[in-house]
Design a protein around this motif. Structure first.
Motif, PDB file in Angstrom:
ATOM      1  N   SER A 109      33.089  59.760  80.716  1.00  0.00           N
ATOM      2  CA  SER A 109      33.693  59.234  79.973  1.00  0.00           C
ATOM      3  C   SER A 109      34.003  58.773  78.615  1.00  0.00           C
ATOM      4  O   SER A 109      34.062  57.614  78.558  1.00  0.00           O
ATOM      5  CB  SER A 109      35.809  59.328  80.646  1.00  0.00           C
ATOM      6  OG  SER A 109      36.856  59.968  79.442  1.00  0.00           O
ATOM      7  N   LEU A 110      34.197  59.621  76.989  1.00  0.00           N
ATOM      8  CA  LEU A 110      34.232  58.842  75.652  1.00  0.00           C
ATOM      9  C   LEU A 110      35.474  59.219  74.657  1.00  0.00           C
ATOM     10  O   LEU A 110      35.911  60.634  75.259  1.00  0.00           O
ATOM     11  CB  LEU A 110      33.102  59.574  75.138  1.00  0.00           C
ATOM     12  CG  LEU A 110      31.685  59.356  76.165  1.00  0.00           C
ATOM     13  CD1 LEU A 110      30.673  59.959  74.806  1.00  0.00           C
ATOM     14  CD2 LEU A 110      31.211  57.601  76.159  1.00  0.00           C
ATOM     15  N   GLU A 111      36.159  58.522  74.213  1.00  0.00           N
ATOM     16  CA  GLU A 111      37.295  58.323  73.580  1.00  0.00           C
ATOM     17  C   GLU A 111      37.230  59.181  72.344  1.00  0.00           C
ATOM     18  O   GLU A 111      35.429  59.400  71.748  1.00  0.00           O
ATOM     19  CB  GLU A 111      37.279  57.262  73.324  1.00  0.00           C
ATOM     20  CG  GLU A 111      38.205  56.087  74.418  1.00  0.00           C
ATOM     21  CD  GLU A 111      38.945  54.934  73.660  1.00  0.00           C
ATOM     22  OE1 GLU A 111      39.997  54.336  74.408  1.00  0.00           O
ATOM     23  OE2 GLU A 111      37.737  54.886  72.816  1.00  0.00           O
ATOM     24  N   GLY A 112      37.630  60.292  72.014  1.00  0.00           N
ATOM     25  CA  GLY A 112      37.372  61.527  70.786  1.00  0.00           C
ATOM     26  C   GLY A 112      38.605  60.936  69.856  1.00  0.00           C
ATOM     27  O   GLY A 112      38.519  60.211  68.884  1.00  0.00           O
ATOM     28  N   ASN A 113      39.397  61.874  69.077  1.00  0.00           N
ATOM     29  CA  ASN A 113      40.096  61.678  68.194  1.00  0.00           C
ATOM     30  C   ASN A 113      41.081  60.012  68.498  1.00  0.00           C
ATOM     31  O   ASN A 113      41.726  59.635  67.453  1.00  0.00           O
ATOM     32  CB  ASN A 113      41.170  62.798  68.252  1.00  0.00           C
ATOM     33  CG  ASN A 113      40.176  64.163  67.350  1.00  0.00           C
ATOM     34  OD1 ASN A 113      39.793  63.185  66.841  1.00  0.00           O
ATOM     35  ND2 ASN A 113      40.761  64.714  66.825  1.00  0.00           N
ATOM     36  N   ASP A 114      41.181  59.781  69.621  1.00  0.00           N
ATOM     37  CA  ASP A 114      42.237  58.967  70.311  1.00  0.00           C
ATOM     38  C   ASP A 114      41.245  58.822  72.085  1.00  0.00           C
ATOM     39  O   ASP A 114      40.419  57.861  71.876  1.00  0.00           O
ATOM     40  CB  ASP A 114      43.786  58.754  70.523  1.00  0.00           C
ATOM     41  CG  ASP A 114      43.872  60.127  70.987  1.00  0.00           C
ATOM     42  OD1 ASP A 114      43.601  60.697  71.594  1.00  0.00           O
ATOM     43  OD2 ASP A 114      45.188  61.099  70.754  1.00  0.00           O
ATOM     44  N   VAL A 115      42.442  58.900  72.783  1.00  0.00           N
ATOM     45  CA  VAL A 115      41.399  58.796  73.935  1.00  0.00           C
ATOM     46  C   VAL A 115      40.470  60.054  74.627  1.00  0.00           C
ATOM     47  O   VAL A 115      40.751  61.005  74.191  1.00  0.00           O
ATOM     48  CB  VAL A 115      43.522  58.708  74.864  1.00  0.00           C
ATOM     49  CG1 VAL A 115      44.523  57.683  75.479  1.00  0.00           C
ATOM     50  CG2 VAL A 115      43.897  60.325  75.201  1.00  0.00           C
ATOM     51  N   ALA A 116      40.450  59.511  75.677  1.00  0.00           N
ATOM     52  CA  ALA A 116      39.401  60.851  76.174  1.00  0.00           C
ATOM     53  C   ALA A 116      39.941  61.747  77.337  1.00  0.00           C
ATOM     54  O   ALA A 116      40.516  61.071  78.265  1.00  0.00           O
ATOM     55  CB  ALA A 116      38.486  60.104  77.010  1.00  0.00           C
ATOM     56  N   THR A 117      40.304  63.131  76.750  1.00  0.00           N
ATOM     57  CA  THR A 117      41.096  64.047  77.484  1.00  0.00           C
ATOM     58  C   THR A 117      40.563  63.667  78.759  1.00  0.00           C
ATOM     59  O   THR A 117      41.258  64.743  79.625  1.00  0.00           O
ATOM     60  CB  THR A 117      40.753  65.075  76.691  1.00  0.00           C
ATOM     61  OG1 THR A 117      41.757  65.163  75.054  1.00  0.00           O
ATOM     62  CG2 THR A 117      41.577  66.463  77.439  1.00  0.00           C
ATOM     63  N   ASN A 118      39.608  64.249  79.262  1.00  0.00           N
ATOM     64  CA  ASN A 118      38.865  64.181  80.312  1.00  0.00           C
ATOM     65  C   ASN A 118      39.233  63.589  81.147  1.00  0.00           C
ATOM     66  O   ASN A 118      38.207  63.561  82.529  1.00  0.00           O
ATOM     67  CB  ASN A 118      36.802  64.853  80.648  1.00  0.00           C
ATOM     68  CG  ASN A 118      36.653  63.126  79.663  1.00  0.00           C
ATOM     69  OD1 ASN A 118      36.560  62.161  79.826  1.00  0.00           O
ATOM     70  ND2 ASN A 118      35.470  64.261  80.192  1.00  0.00           N
ATOM     71  N   LEU A 119      39.769  62.439  81.137  1.00  0.00           N
ATOM     72  CA  LEU A 119      39.312  60.619  81.992  1.00  0.00           C
ATOM     73  C   LEU A 119      40.225  61.331  83.252  1.00  0.00           C
ATOM     74  O   LEU A 119      39.882  60.708  84.159  1.00  0.00           O
ATOM     75  CB  LEU A 119      39.770  59.529  81.344  1.00  0.00           C
ATOM     76  CG  LEU A 119      40.102  58.347  82.062  1.00  0.00           C
ATOM     77  CD1 LEU A 119      38.500  57.829  82.712  1.00  0.00           C
ATOM     78  CD2 LEU A 119      40.396  57.475  81.297  1.00  0.00           C
ATOM     79  N   LYS A 120      41.552  61.823  82.801  1.00  0.00           N
ATOM     80  CA  LYS A 120      42.193  62.380  84.424  1.00  0.00           C
ATOM     81  C   LYS A 120      41.632  63.289  85.280  1.00  0.00           C
ATOM     82  O   LYS A 120      41.764  62.697  86.456  1.00  0.00           O
ATOM     83  CB  LYS A 120      44.090  62.824  83.753  1.00  0.00           C
ATOM     84  CG  LYS A 120      44.051  61.844  82.442  1.00  0.00           C
ATOM     85  CD  LYS A 120      44.305  62.005  81.054  1.00  0.00           C
ATOM     86  CE  LYS A 120      45.401  61.460  80.545  1.00  0.00           C
ATOM     87  NZ  LYS A 120      44.310  61.197  78.814  1.00  0.00           N
ATOM     88  N   TRP A 121      41.115  63.866  84.184  1.00  0.00           N
ATOM     89  CA  TRP A 121      40.459  65.051  86.120  1.00  0.00           C
ATOM     90  C   TRP A 121      38.985  64.183  86.222  1.00  0.00           C
ATOM     91  O   TRP A 121      38.692  64.809  87.848  1.00  0.00           O
ATOM     92  CB  TRP A 121      40.246  66.572  84.847  1.00  0.00           C
ATOM     93  CG  TRP A 121      39.416  66.596  84.751  1.00  0.00           C
ATOM     94  CD1 TRP A 121      39.850  67.311  82.968  1.00  0.00           C
ATOM     95  CD2 TRP A 121      37.804  66.696  84.079  1.00  0.00           C
ATOM     96  NE1 TRP A 121      38.306  67.086  82.026  1.00  0.00           N
ATOM     97  CE2 TRP A 121      37.071  67.089  82.919  1.00  0.00           C
ATOM     98  CE3 TRP A 121      36.746  66.180  85.336  1.00  0.00           C
ATOM     99  CZ2 TRP A 121      36.368  66.840  82.827  1.00  0.00           C
ATOM    100  CZ3 TRP A 121      36.032  66.775  84.904  1.00  0.00           C
ATOM    101  CH2 TRP A 121      35.445  66.685  83.378  1.00  0.00           C
ATOM    102  N   ILE A 122      38.936  63.484  85.327  1.00  0.00           N
ATOM    103  CA  ILE A 122      37.823  63.032  86.084  1.00  0.00           C
ATOM    104  C   ILE A 122      37.452  62.476  87.259  1.00  0.00           C
ATOM    105  O   ILE A 122      37.082  61.838  88.359  1.00  0.00           O
ATOM    106  CB  ILE A 122      36.301  61.912  85.604  1.00  0.00           C
ATOM    107  CG1 ILE A 122      35.852  63.251  83.973  1.00  0.00           C
ATOM    108  CG2 ILE A 122      35.423  61.650  85.838  1.00  0.00           C
ATOM    109  CD1 ILE A 122      35.328  62.519  82.832  1.00  0.00           C
TER     110      ILE A 122
END
Length: 325
Positions: free
Chosen positions: A207-220
């Motif tokens: 999981s990596l941050e993009g423009n702000d947070v990492a969108t995929n963090l929740k589903w991971i």
């Protein structure tokens, strides 16, 4: 690429919100006092969460660009509907400052935002559950950790230098499947698109941050795969600041120099990986409690309007918010 099920969910999201907008808004405002009265009987976790999202403590005045609650901008429709879902319970003439979109700086005046930096004094960024259809998509995972591929995977846009750094560090490692499906990327960085279901076939998801947070963090974190990531620097309604390294995720160095060691370690210690996965799953479950989510959302806005001098506080509700109840 959206699945048929996901497209149907999106259609339902918009249909439900359009119906709410069509309904007489006074019906919602009449329910506010009762909902706030119910909310004050919530447990301490509700109070802790609302005061984490809304860290304001002192009185303030709305800024010069504040807008009435009845005139929220509609150009970002999901942001509009996610805030309107709860602000419609309040007087439509109340003023609110807000910043829709990806936020990496703390606003100059107290404002409703989707994200804020974790470090420093961030209290002017009042977190709200915005763009939740995208960010809080946490589908069930039916594949056990032990049955997944012993490989670390990542896919995404190269919209943050840390993402390019990952590809430079890990793209040639045999136990890493990392890349971007964007055709504009350099050839050595390109990899085929992988859906959420396809990525969850791997034991380790980065999981990596993009423009702000990492969108995929929740589903991971809601999956049976182990989340690998550098410590977060921004947070949303998911309260990324409260996610603990080696408790909810396996930390990586910012230069990814330890990614090989991390994967090898958990391959030798699968029980520890499964312990972290279980804690991550438990962390995610609280966001599925719709009654608590409604109470917290209303209380975040209520506290904002009280401190901005636009609402006279109910003594009992305010005692609950302040912790003196």
């Amino acid at each position: 690429m959206a699945t048929l099920q996901r497209s149907a969910q999106k259609l339902f999201y918009y249909a439900r919100n359009v119906v709410r907008d069509i309904a007489p808004q006074a019906l919602f405002r009449r329910r506010l006092a009762g909902l706030l009265d119910q909310a004050r009987f919530s447990d301490g976790s509700v109070r802790a969460r609302l005061n984490h999202y809304n860290r304001l403590q002192d009185a303030f005045s709305p800024g010069p660009d504040a807008m009435p609650a009845s005139r929220l901008p509609t150009d970002r429709s999901m942001y509009y509907y996610d805030l309107k879902e709860f602000i419609r319970y309040f007087d439509p003439d109340l003023l609110v400052d807000l910043q829709f979109g990806d936020i990496i700086r703390v606003p100059g005046v107290p404002s409703i935002v989707k994200a804020r930096p974790i470090a420093g004094d961030n209290r002017n960024g009042v977190l709200f559950k915005l763009n939740k259809f995208r960010h809080f998509h946490m589908p069930a995972d039916g594949v056990a950790f032990a049955d997944k591929l012993p490989v670390a995977v990542w896919r995404g846009k190269l919209n943050n230098p840390i993402r390019t750094l990952l590809l430079q560090a890990a793209r040639d490692l045999p136990f890493c499947d990392v890349g971007t499906p964007k055709p504009s990327a350099a050839p050595e960085y390109r990899k085929p698109y992988l859906s959420i279901d396809q990525q969850r076939r791997y034991r380790y998801i980065i999981s990596l941050e993009g423009n702000d947070v990492a969108t995929n963090l929740k589903w991971i974190m809601s999956s049976n795969s182990l989340c690998l990531m550098p410590p977060p620097t921004s947070e949303t309604w998911f309260a990324e600041k409260q996610i603990e390294a080696n408790v909810h995720y396996a930390p990586l160095e910012p230069d990814f120099s330890d990614i090989a060691e991390r994967v090898r370690y958990f391959e030798r210690h699968p029980t520890e990986a499964e312990r972290i996965v279980a804690a991550a799953n438990a962390y995610c479950r609280k966001f599925a409690d719709e009654r608590a989510e409604q109470a917290i959302s209303l209380l975040v806005l209520y506290k904002y309007f009280v401190l901005s001098g636009q609402i006279e506080p109910d003594a009992q509700v305010w005692r609950f918010i302040s912790g003196s109840a």
